[in-house]
Design an enzyme around this catalytic site. Structure first.
Site, PDB file in Angstrom:
ATOM      1  N   HIS A   1     -49.728  -2.897   0.325  1.00 16.94           N
ATOM      2  CA  HIS A   1     -49.707  -4.361   0.395  1.00 16.94           C
ATOM      3  C   HIS A   1     -50.274  -5.075  -0.834  1.00 16.94           C
ATOM      4  O   HIS A   1     -50.001  -6.264  -1.029  1.00 16.94           O
ATOM      5  CB  HIS A   1     -50.483  -4.826   1.635  1.00 16.94           C
ATOM      6  CG  HIS A   1     -49.931  -6.073   2.250  1.00 16.94           C
ATOM      7  ND1 HIS A   1     -49.340  -7.069   1.516  1.00 16.94           N
ATOM      8  CD2 HIS A   1     -49.878  -6.487   3.537  1.00 16.94           C
ATOM      9  CE1 HIS A   1     -48.957  -8.042   2.323  1.00 16.94           C
ATOM     10  NE2 HIS A   1     -49.254  -7.716   3.553  1.00 16.94           N
TER      11      HIS A   1
ATOM     12  N   TYR B   1     -53.183 -16.719  13.035  1.00 14.95           N
ATOM     13  CA  TYR B   1     -52.728 -16.593  11.649  1.00 14.95           C
ATOM     14  C   TYR B   1     -51.217 -16.409  11.651  1.00 14.95           C
ATOM     15  O   TYR B   1     -50.703 -15.486  12.264  1.00 14.95           O
ATOM     16  CB  TYR B   1     -53.402 -15.372  11.012  1.00 14.95           C
ATOM     17  CG  TYR B   1     -53.105 -15.117   9.550  1.00 14.95           C
ATOM     18  CD1 TYR B   1     -54.112 -15.237   8.594  1.00 14.95           C
ATOM     19  CD2 TYR B   1     -51.851 -14.709   9.110  1.00 14.95           C
ATOM     20  CE1 TYR B   1     -53.860 -14.964   7.252  1.00 14.95           C
ATOM     21  CE2 TYR B   1     -51.584 -14.449   7.783  1.00 14.95           C
ATOM     22  CZ  TYR B   1     -52.599 -14.574   6.860  1.00 14.95           C
ATOM     23  OH  TYR B   1     -52.343 -14.318   5.534  1.00 14.95           O
TER      24      TYR B   1
ATOM     25  N   THR C   1     -49.053 -15.869  -0.497  1.00 16.94           N
ATOM     26  CA  THR C   1     -49.015 -16.349   0.883  1.00 16.94           C
ATOM     27  C   THR C   1     -50.076 -17.410   1.134  1.00 16.94           C
ATOM     28  O   THR C   1     -51.024 -17.565   0.364  1.00 16.94           O
ATOM     29  CB  THR C   1     -49.238 -15.193   1.886  1.00 16.94           C
ATOM     30  OG1 THR C   1     -50.534 -14.626   1.642  1.00 16.94           O
ATOM     31  CG2 THR C   1     -48.162 -14.140   1.747  1.00 16.94           C
TER      32      THR C   1
END
Length: 836
Positions: free
Chosen positions: A524, A640, A653
């Site tokens: 990630h 979230y 993001t």
């Protein structure tokens, strides 16, 4: 070039001769026997290392024999040809890279427009007019050359002026495009009603966007991420936590926030303003380092995510054939990526481009462990992949004589690996567990046991590979018995596997199962899921709709059986390192065993019916999640939802805090038995609020990234902020994300409805919370991936999945009472094993 290691081996078949070999590539082992004096010694300098001597002989570039009569030198034209082709391929890529940089550098103009400007200026000179207003004459006066004629000097001066004018025009066009892309009011307008200002803006964007942009053409024209005011962020934060706390707690937080805003907040904001002035993005570098790379816990489950194969179709049941087609497709995508032939991503249905910076590190990228922080290492190119099978690691070259191997040739090589019965070397089988455990332990082991010798060469080979491949002996997917747990096991396998048969540090790893199913696991830190999803969509569709298979299920084409065998990597793992591998495996296994997963499909309706209710499909699902969580836990929680900020340069993001005053009011009304009209009105208000929050997050007016950066500045300055400390310590008990379908043009889903993806998912963020990923497929289907932890008695993935399914049906009935359908037991379609 890596260190050249020399090893010597006695030839057991001829004790009168000792052969000394110097390998230029990893994978060779050090011999045990010393060099002895013999009448004759043969020295071989090897090209690509191989396992068997017969194959090694073909790879010898040159060899010489030292005898009393002199030196007998022999050259291998095959190996020299390979070296030549490799150099040619490398230079071709460099030339393409330079050409693309020039094209992107002058965008939205084109290099050919320079010639047009030059011709236009020269043409005016023959009409005795001076468009430069005397500048051409000034340039001519200061030319350093006086040997050429006056007429030639005038032409040179005109060309210089034309070039300067051309560069000025490019700068002006880029500046105008950047200002145009900074306009975001269009996003807040009512759906279907475009203002005159926005219509003019759309026309101007089309004019200044040029034609046929390359992948990175827009990068220099994207605006920087704006820095919100502290008072605005604090106000939005307080609004987001109001439904989560009682009056007394809210008053306490309000006081903390007011003190922060009036004192320390102004000082911290000043430093952030300085960063925002010179940095293209004031968030992204800190976000990558502190959220991802400085995390010292395992990245498996906690950070990595996964993507699944087609849900109902397995194009071939042959494992090696599926690997052959898709691996070839991965390198076709990389070729397009290197040439920048991939179209820049845009907001669907608009001309608005998104940042493509994350695409630069898709291939040849690895996360390197460190004691305090990890680093992301990217290499320019790699012509091979690393394959794991039954505890062994292989280096598989996908280029031969400068060309990409065909799918059938890659299948042939993969089958060689599957058929190899060589046992793993000592400590090799579970070596990958080091990447699944604690990062500090992996860093120390890497430094101690993998910093030199054969272990370093083999580790370098893995880390520099284009990507990592696992050949799994299990069968996954929707099985023939239609067991609903099949997808659950499939998800868990892709997320963590056996905790040692994936290399979790690679930018992405691809898994091929025994029954032909496949999947992908992504690291990630270097990029977000949409970038890997774009790649995965291309690979799946290219595999089935362009490459295809023959009637037997094998890849199409012929095989060159003289291809050198995949090279098995060699390791020398000491007992102390094996103990560390075991400890890392224990940590990873405990984490993997604790993950509870549930994957299900809602087939009763999808975004088509939701849109008919005049509601955003994403807002609809988010309200259903709020309703489901309240029914499950009896309370609300900090929620979230991931939103992208790629409208800005190097954007990643932002967080949408989906639990709002409006959504909680709606849920309480529905649960309290309020009239349907009241509930519908509150639902409309809640969905509109959610859409507003999403748009604000996309346009740089979010809450959490700003507060995160303020917190980092406070740490740099060594000052404590009770407000920021409390904000950053709040747990996200409901973490959600929508997986978008980005390339609808790749194939016709209407005529091929069975070729739908399962989507992908991730592990739970909080120990007592849920991770929920969802994906809208076609018009009548939504897939959900739900994760939580067995160790928390308050969470249950299957139970929460049932709550989500019920909530979705309840919301649809509320908005469209005539569309009430019974909550049907989810039926599993039989999977198509082969599509001819």
């Amino acid at each position: 070039m890596r260190d050249v290691k020399t090893f010597c081996e006695e030839d057991q078949s001829d004790l009168e001769r000792t052969t000394c070999s110097t390998s230029l590539l990893p994978g060779n082992t050090r011999g045990k026997s010393p060099i002895t004096r013999k009448p004759e010694r043969e020295v071989q300098v090897l090209g690509p290392a191989t396992v068997k001597m017969a194959e090694a002989h073909q790879a010898v570039a040159f060899q010489f024999t030292v005898t009393p009569e002199g030196i007998d030198l022999q050259l291998s034209h095959q190996a020299l040809s390979e070296i030549y082709l490799s150099v040619v391929r490398s230079w071709k890529k460099r030339i393409i890279r330079v050409k693309n940089r020039v094209i992107s550098g002058v965008y939205p103009a084109s290099p050919s427009s320079w010639l047009f400007v030059v011709i236009a200026i020269l043409a005016t000179m023959y009409t005795r007019s001076d468009p430069s207003m005397g500048l051409i004459a000034k340039i001519q006066e200061h030319l350093p050359v006086s040997q050429i004629s006056t007429q030639c000097q005038a032409v040179v001066s005109a060309v210089v002026f034309s070039t300067m004018l051309w560069l000025l025009l490019i700068f002006t066009m880029r500046l105008c495009l950047k200002q145009l892309l900074s306009y975001h009011r269009w996003m807040f307008e009512q759906h279907g009603k475009m203002s005159t200002t926005t219509k003019i803006w759309v026309a101007l964007v089309r004019i200044f966007s040029g034609r046929k942009p390359l992948l990175y053409s827009y990068q220099g024209s994207l605006p920087n991420l704006p820095l919100p005011a502290v008072k605005d962020t604090v106000k939005r934060y307080l609004e987001s936590v109001r439904p989560l706390v009682d009056d007394a707690e809210f008053e306490r937080r309000n006081k903390l926030a007011s003190e922060f805003e009036s004192s320390l907040g102004k000082r911290l904001q000043w430093y952030l303003k300085l960063k925002a002035l010179w940095a293209s993005n004031y968030v992204s570098d800190w976000w990558e380092e502190y959220v991802y790379l400085r995390g010292r816990g395992p990245i498996m489950v906690n950070s990595n995510y996964y993507g699944m194969d087609f849900q109902y179709v397995t194009p071939t049941p042959i494992q090696a054939a599926r690997a052959g087609n898709t691996i070839h497709a991965f390198f076709l995508y990389r070729r397009k990526l290197n040439k920048e032939e991939i179209k820049p991503s845009r907001i669907p249905g608009t001309v608005i481009p998104l940042c493509s910076a994350q695409c630069e590190r898709i291939y040849n990228t690895t996360r390197i462990p460190g004691e305090e922080t990890d680093t992301v290492q990217h290499w320019e190119d790699s012509d091979y992949i690393v394959v794991y099978h039954k505890g062994r690691y292989y280096r598989l070259r996908v280029y031969q004589a400068g060309r990409l191997l065909s799918p059938r040739e890659i299948e042939f090589q993969i089958q060689r690996i599957l058929d190899d019965t060589t046992p793993p070397s000592k400590g090799e089988a579970k070596l990958g567990a080091l990447t699944a455990g604690e990062r500090i332990a992996w860093s120390k082991a890497r430094q101690k046991y993998f910093s030199s010798g054969v272990n370093k060469r083999s580790l370098d080979c893995i880390e520099r590979a284009a990507f990592f491949v696992t050949l799994d002996d299990d069968e996954r997917g929707m099985m023939a018995d239609n067991s609903p747990e099949g997808l659950d096991r499939y998800a868990k396998s892709l997320l963590h596997g056996n905790c040692y048969d994936r290399w979790f540090d690679k930018s992405f790893s691809v898994v091929y199962y025994k029954n032909g199913k496949s999947g992908i696991n992504g690291e990630h830190s270097w990029a977000d899921a949409p970038v890997v999803a774009h790649l995965w969509e291309y690979v799946l569709t290219t595999d089935s709709f362009q490459l295809g298979y023959n009637e037997e299920g094998h890849c199409k084409g012929e095989v060159d059986s003289s291809l050198p065998r995949p090279q098995k990597l060699n390791w020398e793992i000491p007992s102390e390192c094996e103990e560390q591998i075991s400890r890392s495996l224990e940590v990873a296994q405990a984490l993997a065993d604790d993950v509870d997963f549930h994957v299900f499909s809602l087939r009763d309706f999808g975004k088509g019916k939701i849109k008919k209710c005049r509601v955003s499909p994403d807002a609809f699902v988010q309200m259903a999640l709020q309703l489901a969580y309240f029914r499950d836990r009896g309370t609300f929680c900090l929620t979230y939802e991931a939103s992208m900020t790629r409208l800005f340069r190097e954007g990643r993001t932002e967080t949408v805090r989906s639990c709002s005053n409006e959504s909680s009011a709606f849920v309480r009304a529905l649960q309290g038995g309020e009239p349907a009209d009241v509930c519908r009105r509150l639902f409309r208000a809640a969905s509109e609020k959610h859409q507003q929050l999403y748009r604000m997050a996309m346009t740089g007016a979010g809450i959490d990234r700003h507060l995160f950066c303020l917190y980092l500045v406070s740490k740099y300055l060594g000052v404590e902020s009770p407000f920021l400390k409390e904000v950053l310590s709040e747990p996200w008990r409901l973490s959600t994300s929508q997986t978008p379908v980005q390339q609808v043009e790749l194939f016709d889903l209407v005529n091929h409805p069975e070729y739908i993806s399962c989507g992908g998912g991730f592990g739970p963020v909080a120990d007592d919370g849920y991770g929920v990923s969802y994906m809208f497929l076609a018009e009548n289907m939504v897939n959900f991936h739900i994760s939580c932890k067995h160790s928390c008695s308050d969470t249950d993935a299957h139970g929460f999945g049932g709550q989500i399914r019920t909530a979705l049906h309840d919301l649809l009935h509320l908005l469209d009472p005539l569309s009430r359908e019974p909550v049907k037991k989810e039926e599993s379609k039989a999977e198509v094993k082969k599509e001819k």
